[in-house]
Design a protein around this motif. Structure first.
Motif, short mmCIF file in Angstrom:
data_model
loop_
_atom_site.label_atom_id
_atom_site.label_comp_id
_atom_site.label_asym_id
_atom_site.label_seq_id
_atom_site.Cartn_x
_atom_site.Cartn_y
_atom_site.Cartn_z
N SER A 83 0.84 -1.20 0.00
CA SER A 83 0.00 0.00 0.00
C SER A 83 0.87 1.24 0.00
O SER A 83 1.87 1.31 0.72
CB SER A 83 -0.89 0.04 1.24
OG SER A 83 -1.81 -1.00 1.21
N TYR A 114 -9.40 -2.63 -12.34
CA TYR A 114 -9.62 -2.98 -10.94
C TYR A 114 -10.67 -2.07 -10.31
O TYR A 114 -11.59 -2.53 -9.68
CB TYR A 114 -8.30 -2.92 -10.17
CG TYR A 114 -7.25 -3.85 -10.73
CD1 TYR A 114 -7.52 -5.19 -10.95
CD2 TYR A 114 -5.99 -3.38 -11.08
CE1 TYR A 114 -6.56 -6.03 -11.49
CE2 TYR A 114 -5.02 -4.22 -11.61
CZ TYR A 114 -5.32 -5.55 -11.82
OH TYR A 114 -4.37 -6.38 -12.34
N HIS A 115 -10.50 -0.75 -10.42
CA HIS A 115 -11.52 0.23 -10.06
C HIS A 115 -11.04 1.60 -10.53
O HIS A 115 -9.88 1.77 -10.90
CB HIS A 115 -11.93 0.19 -8.59
CG HIS A 115 -10.87 0.52 -7.60
ND1 HIS A 115 -10.38 1.79 -7.40
CD2 HIS A 115 -10.20 -0.28 -6.72
CE1 HIS A 115 -9.47 1.77 -6.44
NE2 HIS A 115 -9.33 0.53 -6.02
N TYR A 118 -7.78 3.13 -8.87
CA TYR A 118 -6.66 2.21 -8.60
C TYR A 118 -5.44 2.70 -9.38
O TYR A 118 -5.41 2.68 -10.61
CB TYR A 118 -7.04 0.80 -9.06
CG TYR A 118 -6.16 -0.31 -8.56
CD1 TYR A 118 -6.65 -1.22 -7.65
CD2 TYR A 118 -4.86 -0.49 -9.03
CE1 TYR A 118 -5.87 -2.28 -7.20
CE2 TYR A 118 -4.08 -1.52 -8.59
CZ TYR A 118 -4.58 -2.42 -7.67
OH TYR A 118 -3.81 -3.47 -7.24
N VAL A 134 0.55 0.30 -4.66
CA VAL A 134 -0.79 0.70 -5.08
C VAL A 134 -1.38 1.74 -4.14
O VAL A 134 -1.18 1.68 -2.92
CB VAL A 134 -1.73 -0.53 -5.19
CG1 VAL A 134 -1.86 -1.25 -3.86
CG2 VAL A 134 -3.09 -0.14 -5.73
N CYS A 135 -2.07 2.71 -4.75
CA CYS A 135 -2.83 3.71 -4.02
C CYS A 135 -4.27 3.59 -4.54
O CYS A 135 -4.49 3.56 -5.75
CB CYS A 135 -2.28 5.10 -4.30
SG CYS A 135 -3.24 6.42 -3.55
N HIS A 136 -5.23 3.51 -3.62
CA HIS A 136 -6.63 3.29 -4.02
C HIS A 136 -7.47 4.56 -4.07
O HIS A 136 -8.67 4.49 -4.26
CB HIS A 136 -7.28 2.30 -3.05
CG HIS A 136 -6.75 0.93 -3.17
ND1 HIS A 136 -7.15 0.05 -4.16
CD2 HIS A 136 -5.84 0.25 -2.43
CE1 HIS A 136 -6.52 -1.10 -4.02
NE2 HIS A 136 -5.70 -1.00 -2.99
N HIS A 137 -6.86 5.72 -3.89
CA HIS A 137 -7.64 6.96 -3.89
C HIS A 137 -6.92 8.03 -4.71
O HIS A 137 -5.76 7.87 -5.08
CB HIS A 137 -7.90 7.44 -2.47
CG HIS A 137 -6.64 7.61 -1.67
ND1 HIS A 137 -6.08 6.58 -0.96
CD2 HIS A 137 -5.83 8.67 -1.49
CE1 HIS A 137 -4.97 7.01 -0.38
NE2 HIS A 137 -4.79 8.26 -0.68
#
Length: 138
Positions: A83, A114-115, A118, A134-137
């Motif tokens: 992360s 993925y979204h 992502y 990975v950064c999700h925002h």
């Protein structure tokens, strides 16, 4: 049937056998530095213990270990994602990993399959392990 309460459940740590412990340690010290992940401890070899080097965040228990296992091979598609707090850190991980000797699999960027937010970078380490930051925002 009810599902068990998984509050607080998580993977505690991962170990990977590496063919050259010192070269792998040098690689991970460089590649993981942008993520704030550092070498925390070393375990010497013993009668029933292989030498190991542990990585994690300072003053927190280690969660990623490399184990001295010459001749070991990882299975195909072995993947480990770390992360990252932001996209700039994903970019920095990518640059540091390449500088440490990684092979590029995918440059940093959005991975919309993925979204929508992502943002990841994919490289392969010296032992054939696919690594990602990975950064999700946004």
């Amino acid at each position: 049937m009810t599902s068990p309460d998984r509050t607080g459940s998580q993977i505690d740590h991962l170990n990977f056998g590496v063919s050259d412990l010192q070269a792998s340690a040098e690689f991970y010290r460089g590649a993981l530095a942008p993520l704030g992940i550092t070498e925390i401890m070393r375990v010497p070899p013993g009668a029933e213990q292989l030498a190991m080097i542990a990585f994690g965040w300072a003053h927190v228990k280690p969660f990623f270990w490399i184990v001295d296992a010459p001749g070991s091979q990882v299975g195909p598609h072995t993947h480990l994602a770390f992360s990252a707090p932001d996209r700039t850190t994903v970019d920095a991980f990518h640059d540091a990993a390449l500088a440490a000797g990684a092979t590029e699999l995918r440059p940093p960027g959005l991975q919309p399959e993925y979204h929508a937010t992502y943002y990841g970078s994919f490289v392969r380490d010296l032992n054939g392990i696919d690594l990602e930051a990975v950064c999700h925002h946004v």
